[in-house]
Design an enzyme around this catalytic site. Structure first.
Site, PDB file in Angstrom:
ATOM      1  CG  HIS A 205      -2.164  -0.758   1.155  1.00  0.00           C
ATOM      2  ND1 HIS A 205      -3.130  -0.520   0.186  1.00  0.00           N
ATOM      3  CD2 HIS A 205      -2.077  -2.171   1.596  1.00  0.00           C
ATOM      4  CE1 HIS A 205      -4.210  -1.923   0.412  1.00  0.00           C
ATOM      5  NE2 HIS A 205      -3.404  -2.922   1.349  1.00  0.00           N
ATOM      6  CB  VAL A 206       3.592   1.909  -1.496  1.00  0.00           C
ATOM      7  CG1 VAL A 206       4.126   1.176  -2.763  1.00  0.00           C
ATOM      8  CG2 VAL A 206       4.610   3.591  -0.957  1.00  0.00           C
TER       9      VAL A 206
END
Length: 229
Positions: A170-171
């Site tokens: 999640h980036v």
């Protein structure tokens, strides 16, 4: 006079028997004049010659084994190699073609929250075992915005992964070329905005099937009656 012709003449001799003729090199029962050789594997070698060849071959094999066990081939073979040149397969045919994979060797899947990314990761685990690529997952889920130093560190860690790899986290998007790295292939999955908002609404209040207490972390000050609005 007749007696002299029978016993004193050198031109006339007594006939020899077939056995004596064969032993002395004369014509034998087969009509040949050469002395017979002993039976051997090769018709033109005697048993003694054959044994000498086998002994020489044995000595050569033992000598080759001795040289290999004590530092490689003899010097005269190395000199011969140097004289003939160090030609190799690459000199004659050029570099070997690179193996073409049916998929990119560097892939980044930057997950977007509440867009089915957990299901996708489960599918990727199955595909990594089937197709033999390295699946690298991150346990950090709540930090999507990174500073410059954090981006550099993450890009360094991703670039050193064993290829072919697929990195997932999640980036936000990372520009690898900005820091001198090779830009990987990016994949992503998005969702209908209204459905994503509804999923996030219930996730913040009640968590998910993993049993995590997400609502206690994300909405610690929310009252129970507010959760069930």
């Amino acid at each position: 006079m007749m007696k002299k012709q029978q016993h004193g003449g050198g031109d006339c001799s007594a006939p020899r028997t077939p056995a004596a003729a064969a032993a002395g090199g004369g014509p034998g029962p087969g009509g040949g004049w050469k002395r017979r050789r002993p039976l051997s594997v090769l018709p033109f070698l005697s048993l003694r010659d054959y044994g000498f060849c086998m002994a020489a071959l044995l000595l050569f094999c033992l000598g080759s084994l001795f040289y290999q066990l004590n530092g490689g081939p003899p010097h005269f073979l190395l000199d011969l190699r140097h004289y003939l040149g160090n030609s190799t397969y690459l000199d004659d045919h050029g570099p070997l073609p690179q193996k073409v994979l049916p998929f990119p060797s560097q892939v980044v899947y930057n997950r977007v929250g509440k867009c089915g990314s957990r299901t996708v990761v489960l599918l990727l685990r199955i595909l990594s075992e089937k197709h033999g690529f390295n699946l690298v997952t991150s346990d950090i889920h709540n930090k999507t915005r990174l500073t410059k130093n954090e981006q550099m560190e993450l890009i360094k860690n991703i670039s050193t992964a064993e290829q072919p790899y697929l990195f997932t986290r999640h980036v936000h998007f990372l520009n690898f070329s900005r820091f001198g790295g090779d830009q990987p292939v990016y994949i992503n999955i998005i969702r209908d905005p209204v459905n994503r908002f509804l999923s996030n609404y219930f996730f913040r209040r009640f968590g998910d099937w993993r049993g995590e207490q997400n609502h206690m972390i994300r909405t610690p000050s929310m009252r129970q009656e507010e959760r069930y609005l």
